[in-house]
Design a protein around this motif. Structure first.
Motif, short mmCIF file in Angstrom:
data_model
loop_
_atom_site.label_atom_id
_atom_site.label_comp_id
_atom_site.label_asym_id
_atom_site.label_seq_id
_atom_site.Cartn_x
_atom_site.Cartn_y
_atom_site.Cartn_z
N ALA A 333 -12.58 21.00 0.86
CA ALA A 333 -11.55 20.23 0.16
C ALA A 333 -10.20 20.93 0.26
N THR A 334 -10.20 22.25 0.18
CA THR A 334 -8.96 23.02 0.31
C THR A 334 -8.42 22.92 1.73
N GLU A 335 -9.28 23.06 2.71
CA GLU A 335 -8.87 22.96 4.11
C GLU A 335 -8.25 21.58 4.37
N ARG A 336 -8.85 20.55 3.83
CA ARG A 336 -8.35 19.19 4.02
C ARG A 336 -6.96 19.03 3.42
N LEU A 337 -6.74 19.54 2.21
CA LEU A 337 -5.43 19.42 1.58
C LEU A 337 -4.38 20.23 2.32
N GLN A 338 -4.75 21.45 2.72
CA GLN A 338 -3.77 22.32 3.36
C GLN A 338 -3.38 21.83 4.75
N ARG A 339 -4.23 21.09 5.40
CA ARG A 339 -3.94 20.62 6.76
C ARG A 339 -3.34 19.22 6.79
N THR A 340 -3.06 18.67 5.61
CA THR A 340 -2.48 17.33 5.53
C THR A 340 -1.09 17.42 4.93
N PRO A 341 -0.05 16.90 5.60
CA PRO A 341 1.29 16.94 5.03
C PRO A 341 1.36 16.07 3.78
N ALA A 342 2.34 16.39 2.95
CA ALA A 342 2.44 15.73 1.64
C ALA A 342 2.59 14.22 1.75
N ASP A 343 3.27 13.74 2.81
CA ASP A 343 3.50 12.30 2.90
C ASP A 343 2.32 11.54 3.50
N HIS A 344 1.21 12.24 3.78
CA HIS A 344 0.00 11.58 4.26
C HIS A 344 -1.23 11.84 3.38
N THR A 345 -1.07 12.66 2.34
CA THR A 345 -2.23 13.12 1.58
C THR A 345 -3.00 11.97 0.95
N ALA A 346 -2.33 11.07 0.26
CA ALA A 346 -3.03 9.97 -0.42
C ALA A 346 -3.71 9.06 0.60
N GLN A 347 -3.05 8.80 1.74
CA GLN A 347 -3.66 7.94 2.75
C GLN A 347 -4.90 8.59 3.35
N VAL A 348 -4.82 9.88 3.64
CA VAL A 348 -5.98 10.59 4.21
C VAL A 348 -7.14 10.60 3.22
N LEU A 349 -6.85 10.90 1.96
CA LEU A 349 -7.92 10.98 0.96
C LEU A 349 -8.55 9.61 0.70
N SER A 350 -7.74 8.56 0.64
CA SER A 350 -8.31 7.23 0.39
C SER A 350 -9.13 6.76 1.59
N THR A 351 -8.65 7.02 2.80
CA THR A 351 -9.41 6.66 4.00
C THR A 351 -10.72 7.43 4.06
N TRP A 352 -10.65 8.72 3.78
CA TRP A 352 -11.83 9.58 3.79
C TRP A 352 -12.88 9.05 2.82
N SER A 353 -12.45 8.77 1.60
CA SER A 353 -13.37 8.29 0.57
C SER A 353 -13.93 6.92 0.90
N ALA A 354 -13.07 6.02 1.39
CA ALA A 354 -13.51 4.66 1.69
C ALA A 354 -14.55 4.63 2.80
N ILE A 355 -14.29 5.34 3.89
CA ILE A 355 -15.24 5.35 5.01
C ILE A 355 -16.54 6.04 4.60
N SER A 356 -16.43 7.09 3.81
CA SER A 356 -17.63 7.77 3.32
C SER A 356 -18.51 6.82 2.52
N LYS A 357 -17.90 6.03 1.65
CA LYS A 357 -18.68 5.09 0.82
C LYS A 357 -19.27 3.97 1.66
N LEU A 358 -18.50 3.49 2.66
CA LEU A 358 -19.03 2.46 3.54
C LEU A 358 -20.26 2.96 4.30
N LEU A 359 -20.16 4.18 4.81
CA LEU A 359 -21.29 4.74 5.55
C LEU A 359 -22.49 4.96 4.64
N GLN A 360 -22.25 5.43 3.42
CA GLN A 360 -23.35 5.62 2.48
C GLN A 360 -24.05 4.30 2.19
N ALA A 361 -23.28 3.24 1.96
CA ALA A 361 -23.88 1.94 1.68
C ALA A 361 -24.71 1.47 2.87
#
Length: 415
Positions: A333-361
């Motif tokens: 989680a730290t590596e993910r935040l540190q490697r993502t610029p501030a203006d992309h953080t919310a988009q990266v996290l929402s995409t990450w979470s959404a695809i993870s949930k789709l795959l789980q389903a």
């Protein structure tokens, strides 16, 4: 580690803790309501879980850019209030005699979507709130809280269900979101938001911004593929393990609770050790070792048998697995935040979470079919075998050698 993260982080952590405990206290409440109150068939109960995950994930894709361009604290408060209203509608409808399966499905989608948006906003705000070199400690505290809530929440929820029925735990969950909103409201200081394009507004291409950024960054891409596959394969077996232990092996309810309550404490221990291990051995080495180990241990579930020996196998295997996850998760989680610029953080996290949930389903459905065609134990074993290959996707040291991306100068700090 005696790192002081500030009062603002304390309120953010408190908000996270109270909502996490509320979620785990209400764990399994919707299936119980569907079965005991609405008398829904097995397929409808399965659909409630899978459809809620899938639809929420699809809707959440459009929320990343929206969250990115807004101050994060108001977004978190709004999402908490949406979850409060949605969850509170269930006990209210029950009291009025109006509760239906359709309402449970809608509430599941709304709360799931709001949770993804909240996670994206809180992750972006955490990056703004906490110094980069303190993010590992902060993520470790979130991880430890999650595992303690996982251990303590279901037994508390079970006691409430036994005394007052499953609907009361949903009300407890609703109130936890209200308390979370109040906690976020107490945070003082600035905020952060990416600038809005007043000419073109939100474009269709923006919806894939987080996805494109993940794929272009070799380190993030490998972390992403590894994390969603490991999470998906583990979650795919969770319902099957319940069928195996409670149905075929006839474990008592208290044994089943013990089998997953005790190991969850290993996650707390792992989260507490994570930063110390990184300080001593280095981030990449600890991530690789814990990443390999968390993919090896699930295969031990192939040897689960009835009776006390089977119970001990589940406790030991799950305990080792969850301890390794407690070490690994704050680092990734730290590596993910540190490697993502501030203006992309919310988009990266929402995409990450959404695809993870789709795959789980999707994997839950596929593994349910496999278990029907073979057996639950065979399907669980296949998941363990496939997990053995997932560490090959972990980033190599060369993928993580690039410096942390700097926040663009045009990012907006909101007072």
């Amino acid at each position: 580690m005696g790192v002081q993260l500030g009062r603002g982080f304390g309120w953010l952590w408190s908000a996270f803790a109270v909502s996490t405990y509320g979620t785990w206290i209400a764990f399994g409440a919707f299936p119980l309501i569907a079965v005991r109150v609405l008398h829904s068939p097995a397929f409808a109960v399965s659909l409630l879980e899978a459809a809620g995950l899938a639809v929420a994930a699809i809707v959440a894709f459009s929320l990343g850019p929206w969250v990115e361009r807004r101050a994060k604290r108001p977004v978190m408060i709004t999402m908490d209030l949406i979850r409060f209203v949605a969850m509170a509608s269930v006990p209210i409808a029950h009291v009025l005699g109006l509760l239906s399966y359709g309402q449970l499905l809608v509430v599941s989608v709304i709360s799931g979507t709001a949770s993804i948006a909240f996670t994206a906003a809180s992750g972006a705000y955490l990056k703004y709130l906490v110094r980069s070199d303190h993010l590992l400690v902060a993520n470790g505290r979130f991880e430890g809280t999650t595992w303690v809530a996982t251990a303590a929440g279901p037994p508390l929820g079970g006691a409430l269900i036994g005394l007052l029925g499953p609907v009361i735990t949903v009300m407890a969950d609703a109130l936890s979101y209200l308390l979370s909103a109040l906690g976020v409201l107490r945070i003082r200081g600035g905020d952060v938001a990416a600038p809005r394009d007043r000419v073109t507004g939100l474009r269709g291409a923006d919806l894939l911004g987080g996805w494109r950024f993940i794929l272009r960054n070799p380190g993030l891409r490998r972390l992403f593929l590894n994390s969603i596959l490991v999470g998906g394969l583990i979650m795919a077996t969770a319902p099957l393990l319940s069928v195996l232990l409670l149905g075929q092996y006839h474990f008592a309810a208290w044994q089943y609770g013990l089998a997953f309550g005790i190991p969850a404490l290993g996650g707390f221990v792992g989260a507490r050790l994570s930063a110390r291990l990184v300080t001593r051995y280095g981030r990449h080495r600890v991530m690789i070792v814990s990443g390999w180990l968390r993919s090896l241990f699930p295969l031990g579930l192939a040897f689960v048998r009835p009776g006390v020996p089977g119970l001990l196998i589940v406790i030991i295997v799950e305990g080792l697995l969850i301890t390794c996850m407690g070490i690994f998760n704050p680092i990734y989680a730290t590596e993910r935040l540190q490697r993502t610029p501030a203006d992309h953080t919310a988009q990266v996290l929402s995409t990450w979470s959404a695809i993870s949930k789709l795959l789980q389903a999707a994997l839950m459905v596929i593994w349910g079919v496999l278990a029907t065609l073979t057996s639950p134990l065979a399907a669980i074993t296949l998941s363990g075998v496939l997990l053995l290959g997932t560490p090959l996707l972990l980033p190599k040291r060369t993928h993580l050698s690039a410096p942390e991306p700097a926040a663009p100068a045009e990012d907006v700090r909101v007072a």
